[in-house]
Design a protein around this motif. Structure first.
Motif, PDB file in Angstrom:
ATOM      1  N   ARG A 227      48.458  42.925  82.443  1.00  0.00           N
ATOM      2  CA  ARG A 227      47.142  42.553  82.967  1.00  0.00           C
ATOM      3  C   ARG A 227      46.731  41.168  82.462  1.00  0.00           C
ATOM      4  NH1 ARG A 227      44.354  47.435  82.290  1.00  0.00           N
ATOM      5  NH2 ARG A 227      42.774  46.794  80.807  1.00  0.00           N
ATOM      6  N   PHE A 228      46.858  40.963  81.152  1.00  0.00           N
ATOM      7  CA  PHE A 228      46.440  39.675  80.602  1.00  0.00           C
ATOM      8  C   PHE A 228      47.399  38.551  80.990  1.00  0.00           C
ATOM      9  CE2 PHE A 228      43.877  42.556  77.995  1.00  0.00           C
ATOM     10  CZ  PHE A 228      42.634  41.969  78.219  1.00  0.00           C
ATOM     11  N   THR A 229      48.656  38.890  81.143  1.00  0.00           N
ATOM     12  CA  THR A 229      49.626  37.887  81.584  1.00  0.00           C
ATOM     13  C   THR A 229      49.263  37.385  82.986  1.00  0.00           C
ATOM     14  OG1 THR A 229      51.363  38.895  80.258  1.00  0.00           O
ATOM     15  CG2 THR A 229      52.071  37.484  82.080  1.00  0.00           C
ATOM     16  N   ILE A 230      48.911  38.326  83.858  1.00  0.00           N
ATOM     17  CA  ILE A 230      48.548  37.939  85.226  1.00  0.00           C
ATOM     18  C   ILE A 230      47.332  37.013  85.205  1.00  0.00           C
ATOM     19  CG2 ILE A 230      47.655  38.837  87.421  1.00  0.00           C
ATOM     20  CD1 ILE A 230      49.512  41.338  86.816  1.00  0.00           C
ATOM     21  N   LEU A 231      46.345  37.361  84.373  1.00  0.00           N
ATOM     22  CA  LEU A 231      45.154  36.503  84.275  1.00  0.00           C
ATOM     23  C   LEU A 231      45.525  35.083  83.857  1.00  0.00           C
ATOM     24  CD1 LEU A 231      42.550  38.905  82.594  1.00  0.00           C
ATOM     25  CD2 LEU A 231      42.529  38.003  84.946  1.00  0.00           C
ATOM     26  N   GLU A 232      46.407  34.976  82.859  1.00  0.00           N
ATOM     27  CA  GLU A 232      46.817  33.653  82.383  1.00  0.00           C
ATOM     28  C   GLU A 232      47.599  32.891  83.453  1.00  0.00           C
ATOM     29  OE1 GLU A 232      46.171  31.756  79.718  1.00  0.00           O
ATOM     30  OE2 GLU A 232      44.765  33.326  79.088  1.00  0.00           O
ATOM     31  N   LEU A 233      48.466  33.632  84.163  1.00  0.00           N
ATOM     32  CA  LEU A 233      49.253  32.976  85.214  1.00  0.00           C
ATOM     33  C   LEU A 233      48.323  32.500  86.336  1.00  0.00           C
ATOM     34  CD1 LEU A 233      52.327  35.399  85.353  1.00  0.00           C
ATOM     35  CD2 LEU A 233      52.333  33.028  84.511  1.00  0.00           C
ATOM     36  N   GLN A 234      47.323  33.322  86.639  1.00  0.00           N
ATOM     37  CA  GLN A 234      46.355  32.913  87.666  1.00  0.00           C
ATOM     38  C   GLN A 234      45.613  31.650  87.217  1.00  0.00           C
ATOM     39  OE1 GLN A 234      44.422  36.709  87.871  1.00  0.00           O
ATOM     40  NE2 GLN A 234      45.411  37.286  89.796  1.00  0.00           N
ATOM     41  N   LYS A 235      45.303  31.583  85.916  1.00  0.00           N
ATOM     42  CA  LYS A 235      44.648  30.379  85.397  1.00  0.00           C
ATOM     43  C   LYS A 235      45.516  29.142  85.578  1.00  0.00           C
ATOM     44  CE  LYS A 235      41.991  32.382  81.650  1.00  0.00           C
ATOM     45  NZ  LYS A 235      42.074  32.528  80.193  1.00  0.00           N
ATOM     46  N   ARG A 236      46.833  29.355  85.506  1.00  0.00           N
ATOM     47  CA  ARG A 236      47.741  28.228  85.705  1.00  0.00           C
ATOM     48  C   ARG A 236      47.876  27.867  87.180  1.00  0.00           C
ATOM     49  NH1 ARG A 236      51.825  26.585  81.857  1.00  0.00           N
ATOM     50  NH2 ARG A 236      52.250  25.113  83.540  1.00  0.00           N
ATOM     51  N   GLY A 237      47.263  28.664  88.032  1.00  0.00           N
ATOM     52  CA  GLY A 237      47.269  28.326  89.455  1.00  0.00           C
ATOM     53  C   GLY A 237      48.234  29.140  90.294  1.00  0.00           C
ATOM     54  N   LEU A 238      48.838  30.189  89.732  1.00  0.00           N
ATOM     55  CA  LEU A 238      49.749  31.001  90.535  1.00  0.00           C
ATOM     56  C   LEU A 238      48.966  31.892  91.497  1.00  0.00           C
ATOM     57  CD1 LEU A 238      51.691  30.246  88.094  1.00  0.00           C
ATOM     58  CD2 LEU A 238      52.915  32.330  88.714  1.00  0.00           C
ATOM     59  N   ARG A 239      49.513  32.051  92.691  1.00  0.00           N
ATOM     60  CA  ARG A 239      48.951  33.009  93.648  1.00  0.00           C
ATOM     61  C   ARG A 239      49.516  34.399  93.323  1.00  0.00           C
ATOM     62  NH1 ARG A 239      51.482  29.449  96.956  1.00  0.00           N
ATOM     63  NH2 ARG A 239      52.900  31.166  97.442  1.00  0.00           N
ATOM     64  N   ASP A 240      48.809  35.419  93.811  1.00  0.00           N
ATOM     65  CA  ASP A 240      49.243  36.786  93.518  1.00  0.00           C
ATOM     66  C   ASP A 240      50.630  37.083  94.076  1.00  0.00           C
ATOM     67  OD1 ASP A 240      46.874  37.209  92.229  1.00  0.00           O
ATOM     68  OD2 ASP A 240      45.875  38.082  93.984  1.00  0.00           O
ATOM     69  N   ASP A 241      50.993  36.413  95.176  1.00  0.00           N
ATOM     70  CA  ASP A 241      52.304  36.720  95.758  1.00  0.00           C
ATOM     71  C   ASP A 241      53.438  35.949  95.086  1.00  0.00           C
ATOM     72  OD1 ASP A 241      51.926  34.207  96.749  1.00  0.00           O
ATOM     73  OD2 ASP A 241      52.018  34.763  98.863  1.00  0.00           O
ATOM     74  N   GLN A 242      53.126  35.215  94.017  1.00  0.00           N
ATOM     75  CA  GLN A 242      54.190  34.580  93.237  1.00  0.00           C
ATOM     76  C   GLN A 242      54.526  35.404  91.991  1.00  0.00           C
ATOM     77  OE1 GLN A 242      51.826  30.725  93.233  1.00  0.00           O
ATOM     78  NE2 GLN A 242      53.908  29.931  92.975  1.00  0.00           N
ATOM     79  N   ILE A 243      53.753  36.488  91.791  1.00  0.00           N
ATOM     80  CA  ILE A 243      53.894  37.257  90.550  1.00  0.00           C
ATOM     81  C   ILE A 243      54.504  38.625  90.843  1.00  0.00           C
ATOM     82  CG2 ILE A 243      52.619  38.258  88.602  1.00  0.00           C
ATOM     83  CD1 ILE A 243      50.408  36.155  89.159  1.00  0.00           C
TER      84      ILE A 243
END
Ligand code: FAD
Ligand code: SF4
Ligand code: SF4
Ligand code: FES
Lengths: 289, 375
Positions: A227-243
């Motif tokens: 959960r927290f990893t996704i939040l951090e990745l989103q902060k870096r600008g990743l879209r949900d379909d890249q994760i």
């Protein structure tokens, strides 16, 4: 709208039974941590075991029980089957006592896989927590075997303590390469045993080198860590379909028939365990789904 | 002959059972047992619940005498046909130690060839739904398949509805329209007691050759139609299924789940009686010498704590989450998984819930609260 069903044509031939375990022999055992072991198995009849990175098997211990365990070996070496098991309960504790020559039953491979082929051309960021590194290792092998097909490659790994780290020798090898950024952290360590990063794995994400618009993220670990990893990745600008994430639930059949692994509309055993995050984000993180 | 309608007199009904027995079928039908209608083996027409009917209300079931001698004058009992197609306990395989290794021997026992007498339309649909679950995906359950492909189905159209029935809402009844070998409508008049029989398959036609039949007259067919239409008008319950999947998906955090959790005992009755619920667990056991092991499959329920246990605890620890899982699976995620609702409106879960929780009422409460909000 109530959807009504018409009777199906019931196929006449009874197909082979996917519930039957096939015997495999323990070839080698390596101790990873105080409670985690990596096993190499060979089939008793000499057949190979092709699989895709991220898939899992049901491992059966004679008379004791059966548990889902990810395949942690190299997909390009199907002559040996590799599993990394952490002893947490009845079956895994018994599995961890296996010695070379012992026989277990194997059903599989089951489930979806990491998108290592689809991600060619992209940067790759792999984020693993604890034993979550095991299901990611086949993806790492694949990416390194085909290194030229990817952009930058980053591996971020967090363990509770230095003693809880898996695959230490390989981590050191990968760190020695110039074409992979490997960052490792532990939640806690005594000053004399660890000189590396201290903190949860998400703290490594801001300094990972990748292009947020052309990166595929592969994430595996406890749900809270993901959960927290996704939040951090989103902060870096990743879209949900890249994760991509890998989910865990109780499993009894691994073939979509026992109902245990349901996760909203998904059966984790056949629709997962690897999910593209946007396909589960409505339920991900909801309590007790 | 397929599609044709014929008459069988009540006095000749035994001949139908005889024909099935002669064909080697293990004939299963309704019987009165422990104060309920239970499907079990029947030898003769005398084993059927002659002159009995059942009363259904939320949390209440009672058998009562009818004032006629109907054979199929009840609605549905607690057990559905799934216990025959998908047995509650089944040995999947045995394993024998052979030196250091072991050998797995699958259970290849030839399953019985069943003839089901008195399958209601909702129950037929439940079988179609389980067909999708067990035989239409990437993997097939060979045990279900082996039983399923051999069954002979004598459906019975409902001419009276139960107090908890809502097949009309679910579009699964009360008339059996497909998937049967023979479908009966029982008609009792002042002077006559007979069955209008619709032939569904060649197999059905073949069995009928051993039974005295008459051509059905337009009047008989009309009477059957009217009686079924009457049942359709007297459904005990209703369920508005408009966009039900979306309704439930957007209300996963609705306060109604907390409320129903204060009543639900998580006893799992609803899942055991439901004709479509399919969850199982497995047990691995060894004999005393440790040289033979066996894997046994048993019905399981999403209402148990163990069901969702993973290292560290159960994913669905609260009663709220388990009731929510059950209801949203039946009515919403089932549609995503199998392209059909997981509920056929048989009403069993309502009748057999010890505290009378009513699936239709729970959905209504959620739907109503949304309407209230938008008004
Ligand atoms: C797809 C998938 C891949 C996995 N990969 C690995 C891996 O590579 N290495 C590894 O060490 N572990 C892995 N696990 C977790 C592993 O399956 C559990 O640790 C194991 O099932 C525990 O069983 P037990 O009998 O030792 O524990 P007990 O606590 O005695 O188990 C009781 C019951 O709960 C179930 N259960 C308990 N924990 C889990 C769990 N975490 N996930 C699913 N079922 C559970 C067991 O199967 C058993 O039915 C994976 C789980 C899944 C779903
Ligand atoms: S959910 Fe209830 S009404 Fe629907 S099919 Fe199951 S038992 Fe019958
Ligand atoms: S809804 Fe009723 S039958 Fe189902 S688990 Fe709860 S108390 Fe038992
Ligand atoms: S493990 Fe049985 S349905 Fe997924």
């Amino acid at each position: 709208m109530a959807v009504t069903v018409k009777p199906q044509q019931i196929a006449l031939a009874v197909s082979t039974d996917p519930m039957l375990p096939v015997p495999y022999r323990v070839l080698r055992v390596r101790r990873e941590t105080s409670d985690t072991f990596t096993f190499e198995f060979g089939s008793v009849d000499g057949s190979r075991f092709p699989f895709a990175p991220g898939q899992f098997n049901m491992l059966y211990l004679f008379g004791v029980g059966e548990v889902p365990i990810s395949i942690s070996g190299d997909p390009e070496r199907p002559e040996i089957l590799v599993h990394t098991v952490r002893a947490v309960g009845t079956v895994t504790k018994s599995l961890c006592k296996l010695k070379p020559g012992d026989i277990i039953g194997v059903r599989g491979p089951f489930g979806s896989s990491w998108p290592v082929v689809e991600a060619a051309g992209d940067d790759i960021v792999i984020v693993a927590g604890g034993v979550g590194l095991a299901p990611l290792r086949p993806a790492i092998y694949h990416i390194l075997n085909h290194r030229g097909e990817y952009g930058r490659v980053v591996l971020l790994y967090g363990a509770r303590t230095p003693g809880d780290m898996l695959y230490k020798k390989e981590l050191a090898e990968w760190r020695g390469r110039f074409d992979v950024q490997v960052e490792v952290t532990v939640d806690a360590a005594k000053p004399d045993e660890w000189r590396g990063n201290v903190g949860v794995v998400t703290t490594l994400i801001p300094r990972a080198h990748f292009d947020p618009h052309h990166v595929t993220a592969l994430v595996c670990g406890p749900e809270i860590m993901m959960r927290f990893t996704i939040l951090e990745l989103q902060k870096r600008g990743l879209r949900d379909d890249q994760i991509y994430i890998s989910m865990e639930r109780n499993m009894k059949c691994a073939i979509g028939l026992c109902g245990h692994c349901q996760y909203g509309p998904n059966f984790i055993c056949k629709d997962g365990p690897v999910f593209r995050f946007d396909t589960v984000k409505e339920i991900f993180g909801k309590r007790e789904i | 002959m397929v599609g044709e309608q014929v008459l069988i007199e009540r006095t000749d009904f035994q001949r139908l059972l005889d024909a099935l027995h002669q064909r080697g079928y293990n004939v299963i039908g309704p019987t009165v047992h422990d104060g309920a209608i239970i499907y079990s083996e029947i030898a003769s027409v005398e084993d059927l619940p002659i002159g009995w009917t059942d009363e259904h209300e939320a949390g209440r079931y009672r058998l009562k005498r009818r004032n006629d001698q109907a054979l199929f004058g009840y609605v549905v009992g607690p057990y559905s046909w799934k216990k025959f197609l998908y047995p509650p306990v089944l040995s999947l395989w045995k394993a024998k130690k052979t030196g250091k290794s072991f050998e797995v021997v699958p259970n290849t026992d030839e399953p019985p060839q069943y003839a089901f007498i008195g399958v209601r339309s909702c129950e037929l649909h439940a079988i179609f739904i389980q067909d999708r679950v067990f035989t239409n995906g990437k993997f097939t359950d060979p045990h279900y398949q082996a039983r399923r492909q051999k069954i002979f189905i004598v459906a019975v159209n409902c001419v009276q509805a139960g107090g908890t029935c809502f097949c009309v809402s679910m579009k699964t009844g009360p008339k059996a329209t497909v998937g049967f070998d023979l479908a009966l409508t029982e008609i009792i008049d002042d002077q006559r007691h007979y069955f209008v029989v619709e032939v569904g398959t060649e197999k059905g036609a073949e069995i009928l050759q051993k039974v005295p039949t008459k051509r059905a007259q337009p009047d008989d067919i009309q009477t059957a139609k009217e009686r079924i239409a009457q049942a359709a008008q007297h459904m005990g319950r209703q369920l508005d299924t408009t966009n039900i999947k979306e309704l439930l998906y957007r209300n996963l955090e609705h306060p109604r789940w907390d409320e129903v959790a204060t009543r639900c005992l998580t006893c799992a009755n609803c899942t055991m009686v439901c004709p479509t619920c399919f969850c199982t667990t497995v047990e691995d056991v060894t004999d005393l010498t440790g040289t033979e092991a066996e894997r046994v499959r048993r019905w399981d329920s999403c209402f148990t704590l163990d069901f969702s246990y993973i290292h560290g605890g159960s994913v669905r620890a609260s009663a709220k989450s388990r009731y929510r899982q059950w209801l949203t699976h039946k009515l919403a995620s089932w549609i995503d998984q199998f392209g059909t609702s997981g509920c056929v409106g048989c009403g069993r879960c309502i009748t057999w819930c010890p505290v009378g929780i009513d699936i239709t009422e729970e959905v209504r409460a959620i739907r109503q609260s949304e309407l209230n909000r938008t008004q």
